[in-house]
Design a protein around this motif. Structure first.
Motif, PDB file in Angstrom:
ATOM      1  N   TYR A  57      -9.025 -51.566-129.578  1.00 17.35           N
ATOM      2  CA  TYR A  57      -7.755 -50.904-129.289  1.00 17.35           C
ATOM      3  C   TYR A  57      -7.023 -51.697-128.196  1.00 17.35           C
ATOM      4  O   TYR A  57      -7.580 -52.625-127.609  1.00 17.35           O
ATOM      5  N   GLN A  58      -5.787 -51.303-127.932  1.00 17.44           N
ATOM      6  CA  GLN A  58      -5.058 -51.937-126.846  1.00 17.44           C
ATOM      7  C   GLN A  58      -5.755 -51.652-125.528  1.00 17.44           C
ATOM      8  O   GLN A  58      -6.288 -50.578-125.292  1.00 17.44           O
ATOM      9  N   LYS A  66      -5.533 -57.512-137.106  1.00 13.67           N
ATOM     10  CA  LYS A  66      -4.311 -56.741-137.309  1.00 13.67           C
ATOM     11  C   LYS A  66      -4.601 -55.245-137.206  1.00 13.67           C
ATOM     12  O   LYS A  66      -5.737 -54.812-137.399  1.00 13.67           O
ATOM     13  N   PRO A  67      -3.581 -54.438-136.915  1.00 14.91           N
ATOM     14  CA  PRO A  67      -3.784 -52.986-136.880  1.00 14.91           C
ATOM     15  C   PRO A  67      -4.221 -52.456-138.248  1.00 14.91           C
ATOM     16  O   PRO A  67      -3.762 -52.935-139.288  1.00 14.91           O
ATOM     17  N   ASP A  68      -5.122 -51.490-138.242  1.00 11.30           N
ATOM     18  CA  ASP A  68      -5.630 -50.898-139.468  1.00 11.30           C
ATOM     19  C   ASP A  68      -4.664 -49.818-139.954  1.00 11.30           C
ATOM     20  O   ASP A  68      -4.570 -48.747-139.366  1.00 11.30           O
ATOM     21  N   SER A 128      -4.861 -40.535-135.333  1.00  9.31           N
ATOM     22  CA  SER A 128      -4.749 -41.970-135.080  1.00  9.31           C
ATOM     23  C   SER A 128      -4.463 -42.693-136.388  1.00  9.31           C
ATOM     24  O   SER A 128      -5.172 -42.493-137.378  1.00  9.31           O
ATOM     25  N   GLY A 165      -2.990 -46.731-137.499  1.00 11.94           N
ATOM     26  CA  GLY A 165      -2.417 -48.026-137.137  1.00 11.94           C
ATOM     27  C   GLY A 165      -2.675 -48.434-135.703  1.00 11.94           C
ATOM     28  O   GLY A 165      -2.034 -49.357-135.194  1.00 11.94           O
ATOM     29  N   LYS A 166      -3.605 -47.768-135.031  1.00  8.86           N
ATOM     30  CA  LYS A 166      -3.888 -48.081-133.619  1.00  8.86           C
ATOM     31  C   LYS A 166      -5.136 -48.950-133.452  1.00  8.86           C
ATOM     32  O   LYS A 166      -5.273 -49.643-132.447  1.00  8.86           O
ATOM     33  N   GLU A 167      -6.042 -48.900-134.417  1.00  7.94           N
ATOM     34  CA  GLU A 167      -7.303 -49.632-134.315  1.00  7.94           C
ATOM     35  C   GLU A 167      -7.129 -51.046-134.859  1.00  7.94           C
ATOM     36  O   GLU A 167      -6.453 -51.262-135.876  1.00  7.94           O
ATOM     37  N   ILE A 168      -7.755 -52.014-134.201  1.00  2.78           N
ATOM     38  CA  ILE A 168      -7.686 -53.415-134.630  1.00  2.78           C
ATOM     39  C   ILE A 168      -8.895 -53.703-135.513  1.00  2.78           C
ATOM     40  O   ILE A 168     -10.044 -53.508-135.108  1.00  2.78           O
TER      41      ILE A 168
END
Length: 391
Positions: A387-388, A133-135, A123, A125-128
């Motif tokens: 996450y989304q 913003k994405p991490d 994973s 850039g998937k976690e907020i």
């Protein structure tokens, strides 16, 4: 892997223990993570430390240490020293983190699991994070080191994908990762069960008569444990020169929502070679019970454990979780520095019923007071935050 120098009893059916709560508890959920300004020079605090030889003695009274570290006035963290094989297993795994992060994009895509909302496998850039913003500062590899396939029940796989799906290992691109990940994860789990036993003993000393089982048996019976191998990407010199004053520059403020998190000390590297941390202000920060920010340190060969929200619920605040974050190193010498660590989230089973408090001060936008939720339902709600949302 050399054999562990201690043994645990076999997994068995979970007994019911009787507990009640004393008045010596912290107010559940009174700490808010929404606004946390770091003072100019936060003090540095050493963790409460317990020797492994004391921890494995189930009859030893460690209530003073448990209260000091996890109780109403504690930092929510305790370290364990002299754990057999830990130092070697830590380096065996953490040295693989840069190699994993630097695999080809195609190889990393094969390790992704969108259906679990990237809670298994690779994973990035998937976690907020707290900025909304994405991490992109760190990459993660998630796996359950205790059991590869928690269930084959189709309904459960759909309902709780972040727990019930199977591990994804890089068997072709980095085969040694599975062995190293499982060896360290299982060790952290076994030591964590010993610590959980002493937590239960402390709570019982407070006159506890809860109608639920204790922490040790809750964790021993669970199939939801999850390891997270973390790799913090090196920053360019231009960013390292910036002085932002933020204590959460590498990992945003958050409170673990599991039961007990095992944590290795971060390993710093540059160009695949281990180096000392180049900035004394970098590292783990915790918000105390009286809303102060402190830097927390423990030895690189010590194994740390943090209390999570569900343990705070289990014991109605006798053991307390704390918000924490990670600050990146700054300055000229911080350019090109990587950080690697493993967090082992020891958690209840997905069907474990939670006792939510009457007053909610965390996740108010998602959780209602006295809401009836299982741990699996609670986790899926919080995944909507970080996450989304699931389609």
């Amino acid at each position: 892997m050399p054999p562990l120098q201690f043994q645990l009893k076999a997994i068995h059916l979970c007994p019911t223990t009787q507990t009640h709560l004393s008045s010596r508890r912290c107010s559940p959920y009174r700490i808010s993570c929404r606004s946390m300004a770091s003072p100019p020079s936060p003090p540095t605090v050493r963790t409460v430390s317990i020797p492994f030889t004391h921890l494995k003695d189930r009859d030893k009274d460690l209530s003073g240490k448990i209260e000091e570290g996890f109780g109403p006035q504690g930092l929510g963290i305790i370290s364990v020293s002299d754990v057999p094989d830990f130092a070697l297993l830590r380096k065996n795994l953490l040295y693989l983190a840069p190699r994993l992060a630097n695999l080809s994009e195609d190889a990393k895509r094969e390790l992704e699991d969108p259906d679990s909302r990237y809670n298994f496998g690779w994973s990035h850039g998937k976690e907020i994070i707290e900025s909304g913003k994405p991490d992109v500062f760190k990459g993660s590899f998630y796996a359950n080191p205790i059991i590869d396939t928690p269930t084959t029940d189709t309904a459960l796989l759909h309902q709780y994908p972040s727990f019930c799906r199977s591990n994804i290992w890089p068997t072709s691109s980095l085969p040694e990762l599975e062995v190293a990940f499982k060896a360290l994860g299982k060790l952290i789990f076994e030591v964590g069960l010993l610590l959980a036993h002493h937590c239960d003993q402390y709570v019982m000393q407070q006159g506890s008569t809860s109608k639920t089982q204790g922490l040790e048996e809750t964790l021993r019976c669970s199939r939801c444990h999850k390891g997270r191998l973390l790799y913090y990407f090196p920053r360019p010199l231009s960013e390292c020169r910036e002085v932002t004053g933020s204590t959460s520059s590498w990992c945003g403020w958050h409170t673990d929502f599991g039961s007990l998190t095992g944590l290795t000390c971060g390993l710093f590297m540059r160009n695949s070679e281990e180096v000392p941390c180049p900035d004394s202000s970098a590292g783990l920060y915790v918000q105390t019970r009286n809303n102060k920010i402190v830097k927390v340190i423990y030895g690189e060969d010590e194994l740390a454990y943090q209390i999570g929200e569900t343990t705070e619920m289990l014991y109605s605040g006798l053991l307390c979780a704390t918000p924490h974050c990670v600050k990146a190193p700054s300055g000229e010498n911080a350019s090109g520095i990587e950080r690697c660590t493993l967090a082992m989230f020891m958690q209840p089973n997905w069907d474990e019923r939670l006792k939510l408090p009457e007053k909610i001060t965390r996740h108010q936008e998602f959780i209602q007071p006295n809401q009836a939720l299982t741990f699996g339902e609670y986790t899926e709600i919080l995944n909507d935050k970080y996450y989304q949302r699931r389609r």
